[in-house]
Design an enzyme around this catalytic site. Structure first.
Site, PDB file in Angstrom:
ATOM      1  N   SER A  48     -24.455   4.066   7.878  1.00 15.14           N
ATOM      2  CA  SER A  48     -24.407   5.024   7.376  1.00 15.14           C
ATOM      3  C   SER A  48     -25.651   6.706   7.830  1.00 15.14           C
ATOM      4  O   SER A  48     -27.206   5.685   7.465  1.00 15.14           O
ATOM      5  CB  SER A  48     -24.323   4.870   6.193  1.00 15.14           C
ATOM      6  OG  SER A  48     -24.139   6.379   5.428  1.00 15.14           O
ATOM      7  N   HIS A  55     -21.051   5.515  11.376  1.00 11.87           N
ATOM      8  CA  HIS A  55     -20.408   6.230  10.206  1.00 11.87           C
ATOM      9  C   HIS A  55     -20.693   7.366   9.548  1.00 11.87           C
ATOM     10  O   HIS A  55     -22.350   7.516   8.496  1.00 11.87           O
ATOM     11  CB  HIS A  55     -20.574   4.944   8.736  1.00 11.87           C
ATOM     12  CG  HIS A  55     -19.765   5.439   7.419  1.00 11.87           C
ATOM     13  ND1 HIS A  55     -18.849   4.666   7.248  1.00 11.87           N
ATOM     14  CD2 HIS A  55     -19.993   5.181   6.722  1.00 11.87           C
ATOM     15  CE1 HIS A  55     -18.054   4.850   5.850  1.00 11.87           C
ATOM     16  NE2 HIS A  55     -19.173   5.626   5.664  1.00 11.87           N
ATOM     17  N   ASP A 115     -20.823  10.064   6.020  1.00 18.44           N
ATOM     18  CA  ASP A 115     -20.176  10.580   4.604  1.00 18.44           C
ATOM     19  C   ASP A 115     -20.131  11.823   4.504  1.00 18.44           C
ATOM     20  O   ASP A 115     -21.537  12.456   4.250  1.00 18.44           O
ATOM     21  CB  ASP A 115     -21.141   9.820   3.765  1.00 18.44           C
ATOM     22  CG  ASP A 115     -20.751   8.492   3.713  1.00 18.44           C
ATOM     23  OD1 ASP A 115     -20.319   7.989   3.764  1.00 18.44           O
ATOM     24  OD2 ASP A 115     -21.968   7.852   4.192  1.00 18.44           O
ATOM     25  N   MET A 150     -19.315  14.173   2.012  1.00 20.01           N
ATOM     26  CA  MET A 150     -19.343  14.784   0.212  1.00 20.01           C
ATOM     27  C   MET A 150     -18.967  16.179  -0.280  1.00 20.01           C
ATOM     28  O   MET A 150     -19.838  16.816   0.496  1.00 20.01           O
ATOM     29  CB  MET A 150     -19.838  13.880  -0.386  1.00 20.01           C
ATOM     30  CG  MET A 150     -20.608  12.503  -0.200  1.00 20.01           C
ATOM     31  SD  MET A 150     -21.740  11.778  -1.232  1.00 20.01           S
ATOM     32  CE  MET A 150     -22.206  10.875  -0.197  1.00 20.01           C
ATOM     33  N   HIS A 204     -15.999   8.977   6.283  1.00 21.93           N
ATOM     34  CA  HIS A 204     -15.211   8.686   5.671  1.00 21.93           C
ATOM     35  C   HIS A 204     -15.336  10.609   4.695  1.00 21.93           C
ATOM     36  O   HIS A 204     -16.065  11.119   4.362  1.00 21.93           O
ATOM     37  CB  HIS A 204     -16.381   7.771   4.840  1.00 21.93           C
ATOM     38  CG  HIS A 204     -16.243   7.484   3.847  1.00 21.93           C
ATOM     39  ND1 HIS A 204     -17.425   6.768   2.573  1.00 21.93           N
ATOM     40  CD2 HIS A 204     -15.703   7.539   2.657  1.00 21.93           C
ATOM     41  CE1 HIS A 204     -16.987   6.548   1.751  1.00 21.93           C
ATOM     42  NE2 HIS A 204     -15.735   6.727   1.427  1.00 21.93           N
ATOM     43  N   MET A 236     -15.000  11.650   1.549  1.00 17.45           N
ATOM     44  CA  MET A 236     -14.631  11.894  -0.064  1.00 17.45           C
ATOM     45  C   MET A 236     -14.773  13.067  -0.306  1.00 17.45           C
ATOM     46  O   MET A 236     -15.863  13.965  -0.973  1.00 17.45           O
ATOM     47  CB  MET A 236     -16.143  11.150  -0.523  1.00 17.45           C
ATOM     48  CG  MET A 236     -16.703   9.807  -0.298  1.00 17.45           C
ATOM     49  SD  MET A 236     -18.214   8.818  -0.516  1.00 17.45           S
ATOM     50  CE  MET A 236     -19.411   9.368   1.284  1.00 17.45           C
ATOM     51  N   MET A 262     -14.739  -0.120  -1.566  1.00 20.86           N
ATOM     52  CA  MET A 262     -16.226   0.938  -1.816  1.00 20.86           C
ATOM     53  C   MET A 262     -16.613  -0.218  -2.342  1.00 20.86           C
ATOM     54  O   MET A 262     -15.860  -0.946  -3.869  1.00 20.86           O
ATOM     55  CB  MET A 262     -15.716   1.445  -2.937  1.00 20.86           C
ATOM     56  CG  MET A 262     -15.152   3.217  -2.163  1.00 20.86           C
ATOM     57  SD  MET A 262     -16.787   3.647  -0.341  1.00 20.86           S
ATOM     58  CE  MET A 262     -18.006   4.077  -1.051  1.00 20.86           C
ATOM     59  N   ASP A 293     -18.052  -0.310   2.038  1.00 19.58           N
ATOM     60  CA  ASP A 293     -19.517   0.717   1.906  1.00 19.58           C
ATOM     61  C   ASP A 293     -20.311   0.543   1.128  1.00 19.58           C
ATOM     62  O   ASP A 293     -19.237   0.700  -0.128  1.00 19.58           O
ATOM     63  CB  ASP A 293     -18.982   1.352   1.957  1.00 19.58           C
ATOM     64  CG  ASP A 293     -19.252   3.108   2.863  1.00 19.58           C
ATOM     65  OD1 ASP A 293     -20.307   2.664   2.754  1.00 19.58           O
ATOM     66  OD2 ASP A 293     -18.246   3.996   2.271  1.00 19.58           O
TER      67      ASP A 293
HETATM   68  C1  DX5 Z   1     -21.408   5.652  -0.767  1.00 19.66           C
HETATM   69  C2  DX5 Z   1     -20.982   6.342   0.704  1.00 19.66           C
HETATM   70  C3  DX5 Z   1     -22.070   5.028   1.347  1.00 19.66           C
HETATM   71  C4  DX5 Z   1     -23.591   4.981   1.876  1.00 19.66           C
HETATM   72  C5  DX5 Z   1     -24.003   3.477   1.537  1.00 19.66           C
HETATM   73  O1  DX5 Z   1     -20.498   6.682  -1.311  1.00 19.66           O
HETATM   74  O2  DX5 Z   1     -20.136   6.393   1.183  1.00 19.66           O
HETATM   75  O3  DX5 Z   1     -21.123   5.186   3.312  1.00 19.66           O
HETATM   76  O4  DX5 Z   1     -24.425   5.507   2.639  1.00 19.66           O
HETATM   77  O5  DX5 Z   1     -25.215   3.600   1.626  1.00 19.66           O
HETATM   78  P1  DX5 Z   1     -25.895   2.509   1.114  1.00 19.66           P
HETATM   79  O6  DX5 Z   1     -25.570   1.047   2.655  1.00 19.66           O
HETATM   80  O7  DX5 Z   1     -27.240   2.952   0.785  1.00 19.66           O
HETATM   81  O8  DX5 Z   1     -25.086   1.838  -0.484  1.00 19.66           O
HETATM   82 ZN    ZN Z   2     -19.002   5.959   3.382  1.00 21.30          ZN
END
Ligand code: DX5
Ligand code: ZN
Length: 229
Positions: free
Chosen positions: A9, A34, A36, A38, A67, A69, A138, A182
């Site tokens: 990620s 990956h 993320d 947000m 992903h 969010m 998750m 994840d």
């Molecule tokens: C969390 C994200 C993850 C995050 C994971 O909300 O969706 O993808 O980057 O990070 P680690 O591996 O550090 O938990």
């Molecule tokens: Zn993620």
């Protein structure tokens, strides 16, 4: 055992040197990248959008796993598909019309996934799992990297595996829906999630925060996941 995909990620990468960080992951043996996304509403944090996703796309030939969010993800599916996403996952918790959103993702030419928060049961996707390419469990509450793995998630991954096994052969292309985990995945938690049935391991801090570097981190994670030394 099916092949394990390691998906670093970029949330934990140095955004000022994003191309280099993505290249490092690819050269280090990553399978997917990956991304993320947000929005500061569904989750407290704000990260990146389609423009940066495009920069990731341009930096790698690996599949880009987005992903989302975000609330109302249907408003942004085309933008992320146009930015070069290969996989797009939306959260069950923000999609009252999930079936329609999955159609939209497929129509955009992208593989579709659904992510489940820790408190959302796998049964929430029972009626749709045969249409999914990816089920994202998750294993932390979404929003931040570097959080502790929620141990109860192992049972949940097992239940997800059972649910998918019950539908596998009904998928139009005969393939199975992949299970992605994840959050909090590192060399200590990887063996358990793989044993429980996960096939795609997302790792942010365990890859980009590893003192020995990205390549060594990916190697270590894969060895742990595949039961090696
Ligand atoms: C969390 C994200 C993850 C995050 C994971 O909300 O969706 O993808 O980057 O990070 P680690 O591996 O550090 O938990
Ligand atoms: Zn993620």
């Amino acid at each position: 055992m099916s092949r394990i995909r390691i998906a670093p990620s970029i949330l934990s990468a140095d955004f000022g040197r994003l191309t280099e960080e993505v290249n490092r992951a690819e050269e280090g043996g990553a399978d997917w990248i990956h991304v993320d996304v947000m929005d500061g509403h569904f989750v407290p944090n704000i990260t990146i959008g389609p423009a940066v996703t495009r920069a990731v796309r341009d930096a790698t030939s690996l599949p880009v796993d987005v992903h989302l969010m975000i609330e109302g993800p249907d408003r942004y599916i085309e933008a992320f598909a146009d930015a070069g996403a290969d996989w797009i996952s939306v959260h069950h918790e923000v999609c009252p019309h999930l079936h329609r959103v999955l159609d939209q993702i497929r129509q955009a030419g992208t593989r579709c996934g659904v992510a489940l928060n820790p408190s959302t049961p796998v049964e929430a996707v029972r009626e749709i799992v045969h249409e999914l390419d990816l089920l994202v469990i998750m294993t932390v509450n979404p929003g931040f990297g570097g959080q502790r793995f929620i141990a109860h998630s192992l049972d949940k991954v097992r239940r997800a595996r059972e649910l998918i096994a019950g539908f596998g052969t009904e998928r139009p292309d005969g393939s199975d829906c992949l299970i992605e985990v994840d959050g909090g995945v590192d060399r200590t938690t990887a063996p358990g999630v793989v044993e429980a049935g996960a096939e795609v391991l997302v790792a942010g801090s365990a890859v980009y925060g590893h003192e020995a570097g990205v390549s060594a981190a990916i190697r270590e994670l894969r060895a742990a996941a595949e039961g090696g030394p």
